[in-house]
Design a protein around this motif. Structure first.
Motif, PDB file in Angstrom:
ATOM      1  N   LEU A   1      81.645  -1.708 -25.885  1.00 38.97           N
ATOM      2  CA  LEU A   1      80.998  -2.937 -25.407  1.00 38.97           C
ATOM      3  C   LEU A   1      81.039  -4.049 -26.450  1.00 38.97           C
ATOM      4  CD1 LEU A   1      77.882  -1.421 -23.570  1.00 38.97           C
ATOM      5  CD2 LEU A   1      79.934  -2.394 -22.528  1.00 38.97           C
ATOM      6  N   LYS A   2      81.056  -3.691 -27.713  1.00 40.26           N
ATOM      7  CA  LYS A   2      81.099  -4.695 -28.794  1.00 40.26           C
ATOM      8  C   LYS A   2      82.387  -5.505 -28.774  1.00 40.26           C
ATOM      9  CE  LYS A   2      83.127  -1.644 -32.305  1.00 40.26           C
ATOM     10  NZ  LYS A   2      83.709  -0.746 -31.307  1.00 40.26           N
ATOM     11  N   ASP A   3      83.429  -4.978 -28.070  1.00 37.11           N
ATOM     12  CA  ASP A   3      84.746  -5.617 -28.073  1.00 37.11           C
ATOM     13  C   ASP A   3      85.024  -6.438 -26.808  1.00 37.11           C
ATOM     14  OD1 ASP A   3      85.636  -4.296 -30.569  1.00 37.11           O
ATOM     15  OD2 ASP A   3      85.479  -2.475 -29.358  1.00 37.11           O
ATOM     16  N   ILE A   4      84.005  -6.578 -25.934  1.00 36.51           N
ATOM     17  CA  ILE A   4      84.191  -7.329 -24.687  1.00 36.51           C
ATOM     18  C   ILE A   4      84.753  -8.725 -24.980  1.00 36.51           C
ATOM     19  CG2 ILE A   4      83.014  -8.390 -22.691  1.00 36.51           C
ATOM     20  CD1 ILE A   4      83.168  -5.430 -22.419  1.00 36.51           C
ATOM     21  N   GLY A   5      85.833  -9.095 -24.245  1.00 37.27           N
ATOM     22  CA  GLY A   5      86.401 -10.433 -24.342  1.00 37.27           C
ATOM     23  C   GLY A   5      87.550 -10.584 -25.316  1.00 37.27           C
ATOM     24  N   ILE A   6      87.789  -9.607 -26.185  1.00 41.22           N
ATOM     25  CA  ILE A   6      88.869  -9.773 -27.162  1.00 41.22           C
ATOM     26  C   ILE A   6      90.209  -9.337 -26.574  1.00 41.22           C
ATOM     27  CG2 ILE A   6      87.276  -9.430 -29.087  1.00 41.22           C
ATOM     28  CD1 ILE A   6      88.615  -6.701 -29.551  1.00 41.22           C
ATOM     29  N   GLU A   7      91.284  -9.932 -27.084  1.00 41.64           N
ATOM     30  CA  GLU A   7      92.637  -9.548 -26.694  1.00 41.64           C
ATOM     31  C   GLU A   7      93.084  -8.370 -27.574  1.00 41.64           C
ATOM     32  OE1 GLU A   7      94.915 -10.725 -24.426  1.00 41.64           O
ATOM     33  OE2 GLU A   7      93.445 -12.088 -23.530  1.00 41.64           O
ATOM     34  N   VAL A   8      93.670  -7.347 -26.947  1.00 36.72           N
ATOM     35  CA  VAL A   8      94.084  -6.159 -27.692  1.00 36.72           C
ATOM     36  C   VAL A   8      95.503  -5.758 -27.297  1.00 36.72           C
ATOM     37  CG1 VAL A   8      91.738  -5.278 -27.956  1.00 36.72           C
ATOM     38  CG2 VAL A   8      93.110  -4.547 -26.000  1.00 36.72           C
TER      39      VAL A   8
ATOM     40  N   ILE B   1     100.796  -2.124 -23.997  1.00 39.72           N
ATOM     41  CA  ILE B   1     100.175  -3.133 -23.149  1.00 39.72           C
ATOM     42  C   ILE B   1      99.448  -4.166 -24.002  1.00 39.72           C
ATOM     43  CG2 ILE B   1      99.922  -1.512 -21.235  1.00 39.72           C
ATOM     44  CD1 ILE B   1      96.767  -2.680 -22.950  1.00 39.72           C
ATOM     45  N   LYS B   2      99.306  -5.361 -23.396  1.00 45.27           N
ATOM     46  CA  LYS B   2      98.470  -6.396 -23.982  1.00 45.27           C
ATOM     47  C   LYS B   2      97.460  -6.797 -22.914  1.00 45.27           C
ATOM     48  CE  LYS B   2      98.656 -10.936 -26.235  1.00 45.27           C
ATOM     49  NZ  LYS B   2      99.536 -12.059 -26.669  1.00 45.27           N
ATOM     50  N   GLY B   3      96.207  -7.003 -23.281  1.00 42.66           N
ATOM     51  CA  GLY B   3      95.202  -7.378 -22.301  1.00 42.66           C
ATOM     52  C   GLY B   3      93.860  -7.680 -22.931  1.00 42.66           C
ATOM     53  N   LYS B   4      92.892  -7.965 -22.057  1.00 39.42           N
ATOM     54  CA  LYS B   4      91.545  -8.333 -22.493  1.00 39.42           C
ATOM     55  C   LYS B   4      90.578  -7.188 -22.197  1.00 39.42           C
ATOM     56  CE  LYS B   4      90.005 -12.511 -21.687  1.00 39.42           C
ATOM     57  NZ  LYS B   4      89.425 -13.706 -20.988  1.00 39.42           N
ATOM     58  N   VAL B   5      89.675  -6.938 -23.131  1.00 39.57           N
ATOM     59  CA  VAL B   5      88.633  -5.928 -22.939  1.00 39.57           C
ATOM     60  C   VAL B   5      87.569  -6.499 -22.001  1.00 39.57           C
ATOM     61  CG1 VAL B   5      86.913  -4.452 -24.046  1.00 39.57           C
ATOM     62  CG2 VAL B   5      89.044  -5.010 -25.263  1.00 39.57           C
ATOM     63  N   VAL B   6      87.283  -5.771 -20.894  1.00 37.92           N
ATOM     64  CA  VAL B   6      86.263  -6.194 -19.935  1.00 37.92           C
ATOM     65  C   VAL B   6      85.298  -5.049 -19.702  1.00 37.92           C
ATOM     66  CG1 VAL B   6      87.789  -7.867 -18.791  1.00 37.92           C
ATOM     67  CG2 VAL B   6      87.668  -5.499 -17.947  1.00 37.92           C
TER      68      VAL B   6
ATOM     69  N   LYS C   1      81.267   3.358 -14.793  1.00 40.46           N
ATOM     70  CA  LYS C   1      81.333   3.850 -16.175  1.00 40.46           C
ATOM     71  C   LYS C   1      81.607   5.359 -16.225  1.00 40.46           C
ATOM     72  CE  LYS C   1      78.428   0.189 -18.093  1.00 40.46           C
ATOM     73  NZ  LYS C   1      78.643  -0.668 -16.923  1.00 40.46           N
ATOM     74  N   ASN C   2      82.280   5.771 -17.290  1.00 42.65           N
ATOM     75  CA  ASN C   2      82.576   7.186 -17.535  1.00 42.65           C
ATOM     76  C   ASN C   2      82.001   7.560 -18.900  1.00 42.65           C
ATOM     77  OD1 ASN C   2      83.598   9.729 -17.982  1.00 42.65           O
ATOM     78  ND2 ASN C   2      85.743   9.186 -17.731  1.00 42.65           N
ATOM     79  N   TYR C   3      80.821   8.191 -18.862  1.00 41.83           N
ATOM     80  CA  TYR C   3      80.134   8.506 -20.116  1.00 41.83           C
ATOM     81  C   TYR C   3      80.672   9.769 -20.797  1.00 41.83           C
ATOM     82  CZ  TYR C   3      76.840   4.906 -18.650  1.00 41.83           C
ATOM     83  OH  TYR C   3      76.277   3.701 -18.271  1.00 41.83           O
ATOM     84  N   ASN C   4      81.725  10.344 -20.214  1.00 46.43           N
ATOM     85  CA  ASN C   4      82.322  11.542 -20.813  1.00 46.43           C
ATOM     86  C   ASN C   4      83.310  11.207 -21.921  1.00 46.43           C
ATOM     87  OD1 ASN C   4      80.985  13.433 -19.126  1.00 46.43           O
ATOM     88  ND2 ASN C   4      82.423  12.969 -17.466  1.00 46.43           N
ATOM     89  N   ILE C   5      83.681   9.913 -22.023  1.00 48.61           N
ATOM     90  CA  ILE C   5      84.602   9.509 -23.089  1.00 48.61           C
ATOM     91  C   ILE C   5      84.001   8.331 -23.847  1.00 48.61           C
ATOM     92  CG2 ILE C   5      86.693  10.367 -21.950  1.00 48.61           C
ATOM     93  CD1 ILE C   5      87.239   7.525 -20.982  1.00 48.61           C
ATOM     94  N   PRO C   6      84.319   8.167 -25.131  1.00 45.02           N
ATOM     95  CA  PRO C   6      83.732   7.089 -25.947  1.00 45.02           C
ATOM     96  C   PRO C   6      84.041   5.686 -25.409  1.00 45.02           C
ATOM     97  CG  PRO C   6      84.750   8.733 -27.354  1.00 45.02           C
ATOM     98  CD  PRO C   6      85.140   9.079 -25.949  1.00 45.02           C
ATOM     99  N   THR C   7      85.179   5.528 -24.731  1.00 49.27           N
ATOM    100  CA  THR C   7      85.569   4.203 -24.229  1.00 49.27           C
ATOM    101  C   THR C   7      85.169   4.004 -22.766  1.00 49.27           C
ATOM    102  OG1 THR C   7      87.747   5.042 -23.558  1.00 49.27           O
ATOM    103  CG2 THR C   7      87.551   4.139 -25.792  1.00 49.27           C
ATOM    104  N   GLY C   8      84.280   4.822 -22.259  1.00 46.21           N
ATOM    105  CA  GLY C   8      83.987   4.843 -20.828  1.00 46.21           C
ATOM    106  C   GLY C   8      83.205   3.668 -20.284  1.00 46.21           C
ATOM    107  N   GLU C   9      82.742   2.744 -21.164  1.00 50.02           N
ATOM    108  CA  GLU C   9      81.998   1.579 -20.685  1.00 50.02           C
ATOM    109  C   GLU C   9      82.860   0.320 -20.590  1.00 50.02           C
ATOM    110  OE1 GLU C   9      77.586   1.487 -21.836  1.00 50.02           O
ATOM    111  OE2 GLU C   9      78.531   2.424 -23.592  1.00 50.02           O
ATOM    112  N   ILE C  10      84.135   0.432 -21.008  1.00 48.59           N
ATOM    113  CA  ILE C  10      85.019  -0.738 -20.955  1.00 48.59           C
ATOM    114  C   ILE C  10      86.347  -0.339 -20.312  1.00 48.59           C
ATOM    115  CG2 ILE C  10      83.988  -1.843 -22.966  1.00 48.59           C
ATOM    116  CD1 ILE C  10      87.420  -0.281 -23.369  1.00 48.59           C
TER     117      ILE C  10
END
Length: 570
Positions: free
Chosen positions: A12-19, A69-74, A79-88
């Motif tokens: 969630l801290k990375d919402i909005g950044i390009e990755v 891939i290139k894209g934006k974090v949204v 949500k998938n709480y079984n993985i660390p990235t499950g909220e984005i």
């Protein structure tokens, strides 16, 4: 740039950044206008959202295709709480195909549909599974902890040669032909034994090495023809010193790796282990030690049994309900007419027994009273020749523990087995062989047996057994040249053979050999035990199968005639 982040770190801290991310496609879900893809790398999984329009601009994608891939974090809606990235998730704006993939021969999932053989052929695909990756990480962490612990305690890590001269060490050695020296061969080291002793002679105080060793013997679920050993040696030590330090070592490893606090390690002699459990690798998570009944059957004049060389039994307390243990009933039926008999004392105080041809109520009562048995107890007996009787009841003991779920893989009970025989007679070769290896020191009080009764000599040796598995083995070494020479002669070596195979070693004995001893632990077995697994192959990146075959590279294989000629083998 292939990536700005890995697939396991965004939140969630990375919402909005390009990755930019790169990885393999784990799953694809086509919802028509949108495509949801799980992309996986070493670090984890991230979900991607790809529009239908973007997909039209790209070639077909499938599982295990490698993409960038290139894209934006949204923020992710479901949500998938079984993985660390499950909220984005990543709203993809650009996608590149780095490499396509064939359809895999098994699913790249923790619960895969691939059997062991196919997974060994395609081991590099098997390693992509999280469960295998985790196993290799666990092994790495254990290895690092071992290395740091021993280094912090004054041990110096030193590499020793793998290509050595052939010496008889017990197991068969792999041999390597020399191209430069026709008709001469190296042997692959079964262990660094001689070299670590030479390091002690060289004044090194404490040595260790995490080393590959090779033995040309049958592989199995807990053994490989090439294996990794935690090899250790110490100068100016006795048995007590070695056992004390390496109990501390094992306790540290269990605490650090599994957060398990082990109790103090008991120790028993080899002879007591055989008498009490029928094996030199007893599992003491459950009791069931043997009781001997020869005096009882003679005193009570039990005709059939009093002629037997050995009558022994075990008591399994409060375990048996005749109405709800079908597996036990089935097992007991298979033990008929095999020098066994049993008595089960049901909870309704009814006695059931086998061997009705010689057991009667009077005899049964004798055994029940001797054991002070209670309702629910099972009594199991074996009789006949001593060695075979103990071995058979030892196997029965383990089988019963398995049927009653007494061997809990989350419980760890270490045990030192000490004072193994120094030598044992081998009828096939008509000579003695070493129980440990030829460099094991005899116990001081038994040295007087060495010349005329070597079979009575106990060694200053010790094996570490945890849950019935040999994890480590070691001894105090011989530091007296005369005793070492005598051992070689008992092993059937002529003076010429001693000189050709061990001359360099015995020469070193003339320059002041310190008392020394050590131990070696099987790293593969240790990590396997720590994780409660039953197959060491699961913790080896590229293992051999149970026939010593590398299923992936197809080794061993035939050499071409020209190569054989070059090696002087044709």
């Amino acid at each position: 740039m292939y990536r700005t982040h890995n697939c396991g770190e965004l939140g969630l801290k990375d919402i909005g950044i390009e990755v930019i991310l790169s990885g393999w496609i784990q799953k694809i879900r086509n919802l028509g206008s949108l495509l949801f893809i799980d992309i996986r790398d070493y670090f984890g999984i991230t979900q991607l959202i790809i529009s239908k329009k973007l997909m039209k601009e790209n070639t077909f994608l499938g599982k295990e295709f490698l993409i960038k891939i290139k894209g934006k974090v949204v923020k992710r809606l479901s949500k998938n709480y079984n993985i660390p990235t499950g909220e984005i998730e990543i709203l993809v704006s650009h996608i590149d195909l780095l490499n396509p993939s064939l359809s895999t021969p098994f699913t790249i999932e923790n619960e895969t549909d691939g059997n062991e053989e196919i997974r060994m052929i395609y081991r590099y695909l098997d390693i992509r599974r999280n469960i295998m990756k985790k196993n290799l990480m666990i092994r790495h962490n254990l290895t690092m902890e071992i290395r740091n612990f021993l280094s912090d305690n004054g041990f110096l890590e030193i590499e020793t040669p793998m290509l050595i001269n052939y010496t008889p060490e017990g197991a068969r050695s792999f041999v390597v032909p020399s191209r430069i020296h026709p008709n001469q061969f190296y042997a692959l080291a079964q262990s660094p034994q001689l070299f670590k002793q030479l390091l002690m002679i060289g004044g090194i105080d404490k040595y260790f090495q995490i080393v590959k060793c090779f033995r040309d013997e049958d592989s199995r679920s807990d053994r490989q023809i090439e294996f990794t050993q935690i090899d250790c040696e110490m100068s100016f030590v006795e048995v007590y010193d070695v056992l004390k330090f390496f109990e501390y070592f094992i306790k540290h490893i269990f605490k650090k790796i599994r957060n398990i606090k082990l109790d103090s390690f008991p120790s028993i002699s080899y002879s007591d282990a055989i008498k009490m459990y029928g094996t030199d690798t007893p599992d003491i998570r459950f009791d069931m030690s043997f009781l001997e009944f020869n005096n009882l059957v003679k005193t009570k004049n039990i005709n059939f049994l009093k002629t037997q060389e050995l009558v022994i039994g075990i008591q399994i307390k409060k375990c048996y309900n005749i109405h709800d243990n079908d597996k036990m009933n089935s097992f007991l039926k298979t033990t008929k007419n095999k020098n066994f008999f049993w008595i089960k004392y049901s909870y309704n105080k009814t006695l059931f027994f086998s061997k009705k041809n010689f057991l009667n109520k009077e005899i049964i009562k004798i055994f029940v009273q001797h054991f002070k048995a209670s309702p629910g107890d099972l009594l199991f007996f074996s009789y006949g020749e001593k060695k075979e009787t103990r071995e058979k009841l030892g196997k029965i003991r383990l089988k019963i523990a398995d049927l009653l779920n007494l061997n809990n893989s989350k419980i760890f009970k270490p045990l030192w087995i000490k004072d193994l025989p120094l030598l044992e007679w081998e009828d096939k070769s008509n000579k003695y062989k070493s129980v440990h290896h030829p460099f094991t020191s005899p116990k001081e009080e038994d040295i007087h047996f060495l010349k005329k009764n070597p079979k009575n000599v106990r060694s200053q040796s010790y094996d570490l057994i945890i849950n019935g598995i040999e994890i480590g083995s070691g001894s105090i070494r011989i530091h007296n040249k005369n005793i070492q020479n005598l051992i070689f002669k008992h092993l059937g070596l002529s003076q010429k053979e001693i000189e050709s195979k061990f001359g360099f070693f015995l020469k070193a004995f003339e320059y002041g050999v310190p008392p020394h001893g050590g131990i070696a632990f099987g790293l593969d077995r240790l990590v396997n035990l720590l994780e409660g697994n039953k197959n060491i192959k699961n913790f080896i990146a590229f293992p051999k199968n149970n026939y010593g075959k590398d299923m992936m590279t197809n080794a061993p294989y035939f050499l071409e005639k020209e190569k054989l000629k070059e090696l002087h083998l044709r």
